[in-house]
Design an enzyme around this catalytic site. Sequence first.
Site, PDB file in Angstrom:
ATOM      1  N   TYR A  55     -52.857  32.240 -28.339  1.00  0.00           N
ATOM      2  CA  TYR A  55     -51.764  32.521 -29.385  1.00  0.00           C
ATOM      3  C   TYR A  55     -51.379  34.122 -29.443  1.00  0.00           C
ATOM      4  O   TYR A  55     -50.631  34.310 -29.931  1.00  0.00           O
ATOM      5  CB  TYR A  55     -52.053  31.860 -30.738  1.00  0.00           C
ATOM      6  CG  TYR A  55     -52.333  30.362 -30.592  1.00  0.00           C
ATOM      7  CD1 TYR A  55     -52.164  29.532 -29.598  1.00  0.00           C
ATOM      8  CD2 TYR A  55     -52.209  29.908 -31.886  1.00  0.00           C
ATOM      9  CE1 TYR A  55     -52.155  28.288 -29.542  1.00  0.00           C
ATOM     10  CE2 TYR A  55     -52.417  28.287 -32.059  1.00  0.00           C
ATOM     11  CZ  TYR A  55     -52.294  27.736 -30.908  1.00  0.00           C
ATOM     12  OH  TYR A  55     -52.578  26.100 -31.015  1.00  0.00           O
ATOM     13  N   LYS A 108     -63.763  24.317 -22.852  1.00  0.00           N
ATOM     14  CA  LYS A 108     -63.340  23.636 -21.573  1.00  0.00           C
ATOM     15  C   LYS A 108     -63.828  24.330 -20.473  1.00  0.00           C
ATOM     16  O   LYS A 108     -63.385  24.761 -19.536  1.00  0.00           O
ATOM     17  CB  LYS A 108     -61.558  23.597 -21.602  1.00  0.00           C
ATOM     18  CG  LYS A 108     -61.441  22.741 -20.415  1.00  0.00           C
ATOM     19  CD  LYS A 108     -61.472  21.287 -20.760  1.00  0.00           C
ATOM     20  CE  LYS A 108     -60.976  20.407 -19.463  1.00  0.00           C
ATOM     21  NZ  LYS A 108     -61.132  18.920 -19.536  1.00  0.00           N
ATOM     22  N   ASP A 128     -61.915  17.860 -24.776  1.00  0.00           N
ATOM     23  CA  ASP A 128     -61.120  16.417 -24.501  1.00  0.00           C
ATOM     24  C   ASP A 128     -62.244  15.337 -24.994  1.00  0.00           C
ATOM     25  O   ASP A 128     -61.829  14.442 -25.832  1.00  0.00           O
ATOM     26  CB  ASP A 128     -60.812  16.116 -22.911  1.00  0.00           C
ATOM     27  CG  ASP A 128     -61.958  16.721 -22.006  1.00  0.00           C
ATOM     28  OD1 ASP A 128     -62.771  17.139 -22.418  1.00  0.00           O
ATOM     29  OD2 ASP A 128     -61.538  16.299 -20.939  1.00  0.00           O
ATOM     30  N   ASP A 172     -57.003  24.696 -33.591  1.00  0.00           N
ATOM     31  CA  ASP A 172     -55.744  24.347 -34.193  1.00  0.00           C
ATOM     32  C   ASP A 172     -55.449  22.709 -33.908  1.00  0.00           C
ATOM     33  O   ASP A 172     -55.404  22.142 -35.138  1.00  0.00           O
ATOM     34  CB  ASP A 172     -54.551  25.013 -33.282  1.00  0.00           C
ATOM     35  CG  ASP A 172     -53.277  24.785 -34.141  1.00  0.00           C
ATOM     36  OD1 ASP A 172     -53.205  24.418 -35.374  1.00  0.00           O
ATOM     37  OD2 ASP A 172     -52.152  25.111 -33.665  1.00  0.00           O
ATOM     38  N   ASP A 231     -56.396  19.563 -36.959  1.00  0.00           N
ATOM     39  CA  ASP A 231     -55.372  18.496 -37.449  1.00  0.00           C
ATOM     40  C   ASP A 231     -55.952  17.034 -37.203  1.00  0.00           C
ATOM     41  O   ASP A 231     -55.837  16.101 -38.153  1.00  0.00           O
ATOM     42  CB  ASP A 231     -53.962  18.562 -36.726  1.00  0.00           C
ATOM     43  CG  ASP A 231     -52.806  19.483 -37.404  1.00  0.00           C
ATOM     44  OD1 ASP A 231     -53.419  20.269 -37.811  1.00  0.00           O
ATOM     45  OD2 ASP A 231     -51.702  19.258 -37.135  1.00  0.00           O
TER      46      ASP A 231
HETATM   47  C1  IPM Z   1     -51.998  26.364 -38.297  1.00  0.00           C
HETATM   48  C2  IPM Z   1     -50.832  26.271 -37.782  1.00  0.00           C
HETATM   49  C3  IPM Z   1     -50.456  27.409 -37.392  1.00  0.00           C
HETATM   50  C4  IPM Z   1     -51.388  27.791 -36.290  1.00  0.00           C
HETATM   51  C5  IPM Z   1     -48.859  27.678 -36.807  1.00  0.00           C
HETATM   52  C6  IPM Z   1     -47.982  27.537 -38.000  1.00  0.00           C
HETATM   53  C7  IPM Z   1     -48.557  29.187 -36.177  1.00  0.00           C
HETATM   54  O1  IPM Z   1     -50.570  25.122 -37.012  1.00  0.00           O
HETATM   55  O2  IPM Z   1     -52.414  27.308 -39.345  1.00  0.00           O
HETATM   56  O3  IPM Z   1     -52.907  25.599 -37.653  1.00  0.00           O
HETATM   57  O4  IPM Z   1     -51.205  27.562 -35.002  1.00  0.00           O
HETATM   58  O5  IPM Z   1     -52.287  28.755 -36.460  1.00  0.00           O
HETATM   59 MG    MG Z   2     -51.995  24.031 -36.772  1.00  0.00          MG
END
Ligand code: IPM
Ligand code: MG
Length: 361
Positions: free
Chosen positions: A146, A195, A227, A251, A255
């Site tokens: 990133y 990985k 994975d 990231d 989620d």
């Molecule tokens: C998070 C979000 C951010 C990230 C985005 C909005 C840039 O997805 O905080 O997880 O990828 O860090």
């Molecule tokens: Mg995120």
Amino acid sequence: MNYNIALIPGDGIGPEIVAEAKKVLDQVCQVYGHTFTYEEVLLGGASIDVHGVPLTEEAIATAKNSDAVLMGSIGGDAKTSPWYQLEPSKRPEAGLLAIRKALNLFANLRPAYLYNELKGACPLKEEVIGEGFDMIIVRELTGGLYFGERKTFDDNGVMTAVDTLSYNEKEIRRIAVKAFDIARKRKKKVTSVDKANVLDSSRLWRKVVEEVAKEYPDVTLEHMLVDNCAMQLVHNPAQFDVILTENMFGDILSDEASMVTGSIGMLSSASLNETKFGLYEPSHGSAPDIAGKGIANPLATILSAAMMLRYSLDLDQEADAVEAAVQKVLTEGYRTVDIMSEGMKQVGTTQMGDLIASYIG
Ligand code: IPM
Ligand code: MG
């Protein structure tokens, strides 16, 4: 005590959920005799609308001068929002990445805990849920893909895009140390996710993490390929204590981990630098589809405020009180729509904030 808090409501549901977290903090101040002075900071789309850019030097300075930063969420609907007509480096997300970098917030802590009361909202089968689970993802936040060099160009008539994934040993070491320190206060297990069967950056990651592990003989280290980790999170989530990983893997996996706790609306996060300073935000996004409807779940932001009390302000008792209030609200059967299940009492964003505040003190 007096503290200066920088408040970033942001976009979408951000202002609604931050208002509830502030309500809860106001109650904490009243009960425990503190004074919090708030200064609002514009970030993301809210900043673009006023300044034309997602983050200004002034915003960074205000955040730096505070004791801690509490944030909602940033970003809009990429299909309809004019913010996404701008070049990528001027869009809302670029502001969030830039403030993390400017404040050197390299350690992102994302706890994923299954409340007993929310077992019904967990999409996994009962036999997989078992006794529940309690893990924390320690995500490197200011390096990797990133933040690497990126470009899109025409390569002899073929459109080509390049993103660069690079880590140096110092970046890996400092996040590994954070993860091991945290594991020491928990179940003493670190799962380092990489990985390494493909990527050089992952092979270095593994080597440095192993070096750090030598300083923590009381903590068990295991390595897991990303994975496989994605699979294990839904196969046997109880095996995890601390998951240590790089920026993009963290990231994605955070989620996934949030969903197995029932809703991403429950997941708090802290982004820390080398000192006590940190930025606290829910792990979820700005949910523009439900913004302004009064139905967003403010609990992830309220729990992030609790993390702020604990990590940046050293107010453990106050943090305990906020977390206990969240637990109580769930025990009493109050639910926002995202965690609603049969027989429970559905409430909106402000009612949820009122309830939590009323259970403090
Ligand atoms: C998070 C979000 C951010 C990230 C985005 C909005 C840039 O997805 O905080 O997880 O990828 O860090
Ligand atoms: Mg995120």
